[in-house]
Scaffold this motif. Sequence first.
Motif, short mmCIF file in Angstrom:
data_model
loop_
_atom_site.label_atom_id
_atom_site.label_comp_id
_atom_site.label_asym_id
_atom_site.label_seq_id
_atom_site.Cartn_x
_atom_site.Cartn_y
_atom_site.Cartn_z
N ALA A 9 78.14 57.18 20.23
CA ALA A 9 79.36 57.83 19.73
C ALA A 9 79.34 57.82 18.20
CB ALA A 9 80.61 57.14 20.26
N ARG A 10 78.89 58.92 17.63
CA ARG A 10 78.80 59.03 16.17
C ARG A 10 80.07 59.68 15.63
NH1 ARG A 10 76.52 62.80 12.38
NH2 ARG A 10 76.14 64.24 14.10
N TYR A 11 80.62 59.12 14.58
CA TYR A 11 81.87 59.64 14.02
C TYR A 11 81.67 60.95 13.28
CZ TYR A 11 86.32 59.82 11.55
OH TYR A 11 87.54 60.21 11.07
N GLY A 12 80.58 61.07 12.53
CA GLY A 12 80.45 62.18 11.58
C GLY A 12 79.80 63.42 12.14
N SER A 13 80.30 63.96 13.24
CA SER A 13 79.78 65.20 13.77
C SER A 13 80.01 66.34 12.76
CB SER A 13 80.48 65.54 15.09
OG SER A 13 80.19 66.86 15.49
N ASN A 94 71.24 56.69 29.03
CA ASN A 94 71.89 57.28 27.85
C ASN A 94 72.88 58.34 28.33
OD1 ASN A 94 72.60 58.57 25.50
ND2 ASN A 94 70.52 59.13 24.90
N ILE A 95 74.17 58.04 28.18
CA ILE A 95 75.23 58.95 28.65
C ILE A 95 75.91 59.57 27.43
CG2 ILE A 95 77.34 59.17 30.00
CD1 ILE A 95 75.64 56.05 30.69
N GLN A 96 75.98 60.89 27.38
CA GLN A 96 76.57 61.57 26.23
C GLN A 96 78.05 61.22 26.07
OE1 GLN A 96 74.62 63.32 24.14
NE2 GLN A 96 72.93 62.75 25.48
N GLY A 97 78.44 60.88 24.85
CA GLY A 97 79.83 60.49 24.59
C GLY A 97 80.78 61.66 24.47
N ASP A 98 80.26 62.90 24.59
CA ASP A 98 81.14 64.07 24.48
C ASP A 98 81.22 64.85 25.79
OD1 ASP A 98 78.61 65.14 24.54
OD2 ASP A 98 78.74 66.17 22.60
N GLU A 99 80.98 64.15 26.92
CA GLU A 99 81.11 64.78 28.23
C GLU A 99 82.13 63.99 29.05
OE1 GLU A 99 77.28 65.42 29.96
OE2 GLU A 99 76.91 67.16 28.68
N HIS A 172 69.27 72.12 32.20
CA HIS A 172 69.07 70.69 32.00
C HIS A 172 70.38 70.04 31.58
CE1 HIS A 172 67.61 67.19 29.41
NE2 HIS A 172 67.47 66.83 30.67
N ILE A 173 70.70 68.91 32.19
CA ILE A 173 71.86 68.12 31.81
C ILE A 173 71.37 66.93 30.99
CG2 ILE A 173 73.77 66.70 32.67
CD1 ILE A 173 73.84 68.51 35.12
N GLY A 174 71.94 66.75 29.81
CA GLY A 174 71.42 65.79 28.84
C GLY A 174 71.80 64.35 29.09
#
Length: 243
Positions: A9-13, A94-99, A172-174
């Motif tokens: 989870a990166r703050y600076g998108s 590794n689970i994407q923090g924006d899903e 593909h699902i990331g």
Amino acid sequence: MRALGIIPARYGSTRFPGKPLALINHVPMIVRVYKQVKRSTLLDEVIVATDHIEIKRVVEEAGGKAFLTQKDHETGSDRIAEVAEAFDCDFVVNIQGDEPLIDATLIDDIINKAQAHPQSVISAMTKIEDRASIDDPNNVKVVSNEEGKALYFSRSPIPYNRQGSKVNYYKHIGIYGYPKSILLQFIKWKPSTLETIEVLEQLRLMENNIPIHLVETNQQLIGVDNPDDIQKVEKLLEAQNNE
């Protein structure tokens, strides 16, 4: 096999600064993702890997666990590797923090698949039907063999349908499951030729002879890339609640 789930989870998108803290029905997105992932029955631990103290605070206030990483990581893979090194585990998801709609059953399917392919990276794919989605370069396509082993990933529609045959296309699902040893190797390799051309990190694995096996899923995930996507997620959640 001790399995660790890590949510970078990166703050600076660039497109959406502070994205992990964006509210979805009054709940920070990263908290919603964490709670979804915690429903997994096969993960031994779930950690949010973040570069920002506020994200760490919000996760911990919600009863979750967070790890404050270095700020200068170039990719989410580098971020999760820092966390994986600090924990006793054999397998890292590794689970994407924006899903925020991630279903924990997919995570469990990936861990189960890893039991059958212990020297492989495990990921996921879903069938896509409409032509616009097939042609969209933001939807990464994948082709695999009959055993579910990936043959190639591309932003282009693959396979090319020269004969006009009936073809199944897969997006593909990331989400990635790595044996810890492979993850720690992977981040040390230089970006590969095909990876640089397609801008797809997973091609680095394939170019270094690391197999990727795929779980097929019917889950339709919505990644939050910009503020408008929040409304799409909220509408879908409302529809699910009304079913």
